[in-house]
Design a protein around this motif. Structure first.
Motif, PDB file in Angstrom:
ATOM      1  N   TRP A 406       0.843  -1.193   0.000  1.00 11.05           N
ATOM      2  CA  TRP A 406       0.000   0.000   0.000  1.00 11.05           C
ATOM      3  C   TRP A 406       0.885   1.252   0.000  1.00 11.05           C
ATOM      4  CZ3 TRP A 406      -0.419   4.337   2.929  1.00 11.05           C
ATOM      5  CH2 TRP A 406      -1.525   5.153   2.660  1.00 11.05           C
ATOM      6  N   TYR A 407       0.439   2.277  -0.753  1.00  9.91           N
ATOM      7  CA  TYR A 407       1.074   3.595  -0.720  1.00  9.91           C
ATOM      8  C   TYR A 407      -0.007   4.621  -1.011  1.00  9.91           C
ATOM      9  CZ  TYR A 407       1.110   3.072  -5.849  1.00  9.91           C
ATOM     10  OH  TYR A 407       0.755   2.881  -7.164  1.00  9.91           O
ATOM     11  N   SER A 408       0.290   5.879  -0.796  1.00  8.28           N
ATOM     12  CA  SER A 408      -0.744   6.916  -0.823  1.00  8.28           C
ATOM     13  C   SER A 408      -1.397   7.085  -2.188  1.00  8.28           C
ATOM     14  CB  SER A 408      -0.166   8.256  -0.362  1.00  8.28           C
ATOM     15  OG  SER A 408       0.885   8.663  -1.214  1.00  8.28           O
ATOM     16  N   GLY A 409      -0.725   6.720  -3.254  1.00  6.66           N
ATOM     17  CA  GLY A 409      -1.320   6.868  -4.586  1.00  6.66           C
ATOM     18  C   GLY A 409      -1.935   5.605  -5.127  1.00  6.66           C
ATOM     19  N   LEU A 410      -2.083   4.577  -4.291  1.00  8.55           N
ATOM     20  CA  LEU A 410      -2.576   3.288  -4.763  1.00  8.55           C
ATOM     21  C   LEU A 410      -3.950   3.388  -5.419  1.00  8.55           C
ATOM     22  CD1 LEU A 410      -2.000   0.162  -4.762  1.00  8.55           C
ATOM     23  CD2 LEU A 410      -3.365   0.076  -2.666  1.00  8.55           C
ATOM     24  N   GLY A 411      -4.816   4.239  -4.862  1.00 10.34           N
ATOM     25  CA  GLY A 411      -6.181   4.337  -5.371  1.00 10.34           C
ATOM     26  C   GLY A 411      -6.291   4.940  -6.759  1.00 10.34           C
ATOM     27  N   SER A 412      -5.204   5.468  -7.288  1.00  9.16           N
ATOM     28  CA  SER A 412      -5.266   6.100  -8.612  1.00  9.16           C
ATOM     29  C   SER A 412      -4.934   5.135  -9.744  1.00  9.16           C
ATOM     30  CB  SER A 412      -4.299   7.286  -8.662  1.00  9.16           C
ATOM     31  OG  SER A 412      -2.959   6.843  -8.510  1.00  9.16           O
ATOM     32  N   ILE A 413      -4.514   3.893  -9.427  1.00 10.40           N
ATOM     33  CA  ILE A 413      -4.190   2.951 -10.491  1.00 10.40           C
ATOM     34  C   ILE A 413      -5.375   2.018 -10.740  1.00 10.40           C
ATOM     35  CG2 ILE A 413      -1.748   3.089  -9.880  1.00 10.40           C
ATOM     36  CD1 ILE A 413      -1.927   0.288  -8.702  1.00 10.40           C
ATOM     37  N   ASP A 414      -5.298   1.254 -11.822  1.00 10.46           N
ATOM     38  CA  ASP A 414      -6.371   0.342 -12.203  1.00 10.46           C
ATOM     39  C   ASP A 414      -6.695  -0.613 -11.049  1.00 10.46           C
ATOM     40  OD1 ASP A 414      -7.262  -2.440 -13.400  1.00 10.46           O
ATOM     41  OD2 ASP A 414      -7.721  -0.954 -14.948  1.00 10.46           O
ATOM     42  N   VAL A 415      -7.995  -0.885 -10.851  1.00  5.76           N
ATOM     43  CA  VAL A 415      -8.415  -1.690  -9.709  1.00  5.76           C
ATOM     44  C   VAL A 415      -7.856  -3.110  -9.753  1.00  5.76           C
ATOM     45  CG1 VAL A 415     -10.508  -0.348  -9.307  1.00  5.76           C
ATOM     46  CG2 VAL A 415     -10.593  -2.324 -10.844  1.00  5.76           C
ATOM     47  N   HIS A 416      -7.558  -3.627 -10.949  1.00 12.02           N
ATOM     48  CA  HIS A 416      -6.984  -4.965 -11.032  1.00 12.02           C
ATOM     49  C   HIS A 416      -5.563  -4.997 -10.472  1.00 12.02           C
ATOM     50  CE1 HIS A 416     -10.248  -5.103 -14.022  1.00 12.02           C
ATOM     51  NE2 HIS A 416     -10.319  -6.387 -13.688  1.00 12.02           N
ATOM     52  N   TYR A 417      -4.909  -3.842 -10.466  1.00 15.48           N
ATOM     53  CA  TYR A 417      -3.537  -3.773  -9.977  1.00 15.48           C
ATOM     54  C   TYR A 417      -3.475  -3.249  -8.537  1.00 15.48           C
ATOM     55  CZ  TYR A 417      -3.174  -3.998 -15.040  1.00 15.48           C
ATOM     56  OH  TYR A 417      -3.333  -4.351 -16.356  1.00 15.48           O
ATOM     57  N   SER A 418      -4.430  -2.393  -8.162  1.00 18.62           N
ATOM     58  CA  SER A 418      -4.474  -1.943  -6.766  1.00 18.62           C
ATOM     59  C   SER A 418      -5.023  -3.037  -5.850  1.00 18.62           C
ATOM     60  CB  SER A 418      -5.327  -0.676  -6.633  1.00 18.62           C
ATOM     61  OG  SER A 418      -6.677  -0.914  -7.002  1.00 18.62           O
ATOM     62  N   SER A 419      -5.468  -4.146  -6.455  1.00 23.72           N
ATOM     63  CA  SER A 419      -5.868  -5.315  -5.664  1.00 23.72           C
ATOM     64  C   SER A 419      -4.665  -6.027  -5.067  1.00 23.72           C
ATOM     65  CB  SER A 419      -6.642  -6.299  -6.544  1.00 23.72           C
ATOM     66  OG  SER A 419      -5.802  -6.813  -7.575  1.00 23.72           O
ATOM     67  N   GLY A 420      -3.479  -5.770  -5.634  1.00 20.16           N
ATOM     68  CA  GLY A 420      -2.279  -6.496  -5.244  1.00 20.16           C
ATOM     69  C   GLY A 420      -1.993  -6.539  -3.761  1.00 20.16           C
ATOM     70  N   PRO A 421      -1.963  -5.400  -3.051  1.00 24.93           N
ATOM     71  CA  PRO A 421      -1.653  -5.454  -1.618  1.00 24.93           C
ATOM     72  C   PRO A 421      -2.617  -6.323  -0.807  1.00 24.93           C
ATOM     73  CG  PRO A 421      -1.403  -3.223  -2.446  1.00 24.93           C
ATOM     74  CD  PRO A 421      -2.028  -4.015  -3.552  1.00 24.93           C
ATOM     75  N   ALA A 422      -3.891  -6.287  -1.124  1.00 28.82           N
ATOM     76  CA  ALA A 422      -4.853  -7.126  -0.379  1.00 28.82           C
ATOM     77  C   ALA A 422      -4.627  -8.602  -0.688  1.00 28.82           C
ATOM     78  CB  ALA A 422      -6.279  -6.720  -0.709  1.00 28.82           C
ATOM     79  N   ASN A 423      -4.352  -8.925  -1.959  1.00 36.27           N
ATOM     80  CA  ASN A 423      -4.026 -10.312  -2.303  1.00 36.27           C
ATOM     81  C   ASN A 423      -2.770 -10.768  -1.558  1.00 36.27           C
ATOM     82  OD1 ASN A 423      -6.144 -10.736  -4.055  1.00 36.27           O
ATOM     83  ND2 ASN A 423      -4.998 -10.214  -5.896  1.00 36.27           N
ATOM     84  N   HIS A 424      -1.763  -9.884  -1.546  1.00 37.94           N
ATOM     85  CA  HIS A 424      -0.500 -10.151  -0.867  1.00 37.94           C
ATOM     86  C   HIS A 424      -0.747 -10.377   0.629  1.00 37.94           C
ATOM     87  CE1 HIS A 424       3.815  -8.429  -0.005  1.00 37.94           C
ATOM     88  NE2 HIS A 424       3.782  -9.733   0.124  1.00 37.94           N
ATOM     89  N   MET A 425      -1.542  -9.514   1.237  1.00 42.67           N
ATOM     90  CA  MET A 425      -1.867  -9.640   2.655  1.00 42.67           C
ATOM     91  C   MET A 425      -2.540 -10.981   2.935  1.00 42.67           C
ATOM     92  SD  MET A 425      -4.534  -9.672   4.994  1.00 42.67           S
ATOM     93  CE  MET A 425      -5.843  -9.159   3.883  1.00 42.67           C
ATOM     94  N   PHE A 426      -3.515 -11.343   2.090  1.00 42.06           N
ATOM     95  CA  PHE A 426      -4.264 -12.574   2.351  1.00 42.06           C
ATOM     96  C   PHE A 426      -3.359 -13.793   2.258  1.00 42.06           C
ATOM     97  CE2 PHE A 426      -6.873 -16.226   1.411  1.00 42.06           C
ATOM     98  CZ  PHE A 426      -7.905 -16.088   2.331  1.00 42.06           C
ATOM     99  N   PHE A 427      -2.472 -13.827   1.263  1.00 44.06           N
ATOM    100  CA  PHE A 427      -1.563 -14.963   1.166  1.00 44.06           C
ATOM    101  C   PHE A 427      -0.726 -15.101   2.438  1.00 44.06           C
ATOM    102  CE2 PHE A 427       2.701 -16.593   0.380  1.00 44.06           C
ATOM    103  CZ  PHE A 427       2.388 -17.883  -0.025  1.00 44.06           C
ATOM    104  N   MET A 428      -0.173 -13.994   2.912  1.00 44.15           N
ATOM    105  CA  MET A 428       0.651 -14.059   4.125  1.00 44.15           C
ATOM    106  C   MET A 428      -0.190 -14.463   5.333  1.00 44.15           C
ATOM    107  SD  MET A 428       3.391 -10.914   3.741  1.00 44.15           S
ATOM    108  CE  MET A 428       2.190  -9.624   3.369  1.00 44.15           C
TER     109      MET A 428
END
Length: 518
Positions: A406-428
């Motif tokens: 996550w970073y402060s500009g995450l919400g400005s990118i495509d939702v398929h790519y801003s999904s990454g941190p949540a996917n990453h969190m869930f795997f861990m």
């Protein structure tokens, strides 16, 4: 001692004494003895003045115990939801009663609207024809309180040509429709499907006079249609003569349909058996369906609320037909999200929406336990040409565009790519930073697309992680939840399920911190 306790104590004494000497009931006596118990144990059977009973059947156990099933009437009116089973032991002693009434029925039988007005209300709610059959005045007792109503039968035809005989229950005081159901119950049978990605699978299908259709009555009627390269309309439901579908290759259009129908069935089962959710809408009342072979070289899949359906393209030179198991779970989960948190599909909430579909798409794949498509944390690995996956939950940045952190500009990118941190969190959270399925790096302060940290998170297992995320989604998240809000929601869910300060709770906190959400 309450009156009910006194009744119970007296009845228990009667049962104990009678059991010492009473002869085993002969079968012809079962109905008479049960009728006597209905009145004698009115507190258990919800018997009252004006009640009468018609015997439907009697089941006799090996030890002579009987279970007499009755249909109830009140002042001559049929009571919908008033049926009753009286249980006797082998000596004819009362052992209890089964019913769903909450209150003894005692009400006026004077309707405020006419049968004709009830019929008009029913036809306005469901198109068809009464075929001249008058509305029947009944007691509707399926709700919290018995109500005077009309049962209006409306006849018609379903979209696939199957006859329809709807019971439309209309409130006799104001004309409101209370409930409706179809008396035509189609037959669910097991077919065999040869899929593109999941091998040979069992399919729930529907028996027709002319063969079979790809419709599963045992799972809310979910079905699959052939768009035949069109982009408008609902398509045509797949049918088959011998209930063996597809050949495992794209040369048979039914092969992709097998994958879609199978994926929908497994997703239905996952939500039902793991989370207690019936269908996408949570009630099973709304039928979801699949549309396959959409458009020409259409290289995507999508969920639409307007049709309550999943749509799958056949792909192009870089992607195969998009009907793999994890994609099916992903698309159906968009429907679940729309019926719960309804995360707006933009900004950080949009990324969380996409991540939720990836998370449960993977959980569906694990749940299926299919050796042809084993569970993993890769999305779309079966459908890519020249690439190993569409998205990677273990390290999202491996697709070249998704963010790990996550970073402060995450919400400005495509939702398929801003999904990454949540996917990453869930795997861990599920597997930990190091597992047999793969390794994952934590995020250092300042990391954005690529995680560079060497911290560790201890996984709690995918079942616990999935239950926490589902509860967070369905109970605590709202349409504008961002990553910080998702952390709060997941911690509340973990507290509800496992307790504040539990291992699971602490791992949720650690997994969010590992993507820079503190």
């Amino acid at each position: 001692m309450s009156d009910m306790q006194k009744v119970f104590k007296r009845s228990a004494l009667v049962i104990a004494l009678a059991a010492l000497s009473a002869p085993v009931l002969a079968a012809p006596d079962a109905e008479a003895r049960a009728r006597g118990h209905i009145e004698s144990f009115a507190g258990y059977t919800m018997h009252g003045n004006g009640h009468a009973y018609g015997l439907r059947d009697v089941v006799t156990d090996a030890d002579g115990g009987t279970h007499a099933r009755f249909d109830r009437t009140f002042r001559g009116m049929r009571v919908i939801g008033g049926d009753l089973v009286v249980h006797n032991d082998g000596n004819g002693n009362f052992r209890g009663a089964s019913h769903t009434l909450r209150h003894v029925i005692n009400m006026s039988d004077v309707a405020r609207i006419t049968p004709a007005a009830a019929a008009r209300a029913a036809l306005a709610a469901h198109a068809g024809d009464t075929q001249g059959k008058p509305a029947e005045k009944v007691v509707y007792a399926r709700g919290a309180t018995p109500q005077l109503a009309y049962d209006v039968r409306v006849f018609g035809e379903q979209a696939d040509g199957t006859p329809s005989e709807m019971h439309v229950i209309v409130d006799a005081t104001n004309g409101a429709v209370l409930e409706m159901w179809n008396d035509i119950h189609t037959a669910a049978v097991n077919g065999t499907g040869k899929s593109l990605y999941s091998g040979t699978v069992s399919l729930g299908t529907n028996s027709l006079s002319s063969g079979y259709e790809m419709r599963d009555p045992s799972r809310g009627g979910i079905y699959t249609t052939n768009m035949n390269k069109k982009t408008s309309g609902a398509g045509t439901v797949f049918t088959d003569a011998d209930n063996v579908w597809g050949n495992g290759t794209t040369s048979d259009l039914a092969s992709a349909a097998v994958d879609a129908q199978y994926g929908t069935a497994v997703t239905w089962d996952y939500y039902k058996n793991v989370h207690g959710r019936t269908g996408i809408d949570g009630t099973g009342a709304k039928v979801a369906y699949n549309k396959v072979h959409y458009g020409r070289s259409y290289a995507n899949a999508f969920w639409s609320d307007s049709c309550f359906c999943m749509t799958y393209g056949d792909g192009n030179s870089s992607i195969k037909p998009l009907v793999s198991l994890d994609v099916a779970g992903h698309e159906m989960t968009h429907g679940v999200t729309s019926r719960t948190a309804n995360l707006t599909y933009s900004g950080e909430s949009g990324g969380l929406n996409e991540a939720t579909s990836d998370i449960f798409g993977s959980m569906v794949e694990f749940y299926a336990n299919n050796t042809s498509d084993a569970g993993d944390y890769l999305i779309g690995e079966k459908i890519m040409v020249g690439k190993a996956f569409m998205r990677n939950m273990m390290q999202p940045s491996k697709d070249g565009v998704s963010a790990d952190c996550w970073y402060s500009g995450l919400g400005s990118i495509d939702v398929h790519y801003s999904s990454g941190p949540a996917n990453h969190m869930f795997f861990m959270l599920a597997e930990g930073t190091n597992s047999a399925l793969g390794a994952s790096k934590t995020c250092n302060a300042g990391d954005t697309k690529t995680a560079t940290g060497n911290g560790s998170v201890t996984g709690i297992g995918r079942d616990a992680a999935g239950k926490i995320w589902y509860r967070a989604l369905t109970v605590y998240m709202t349409s504008s939840t961002n990553y910080a809000g998702a952390r709060v929601a997941a911690l509340k869910a973990a507290s509800d399920l496992y307790g504040a300060g539990s291992t699971q709770y602490n791992s949720v906190a650690a997994a969010f911190s590992a993507i820079n959400v503190n």
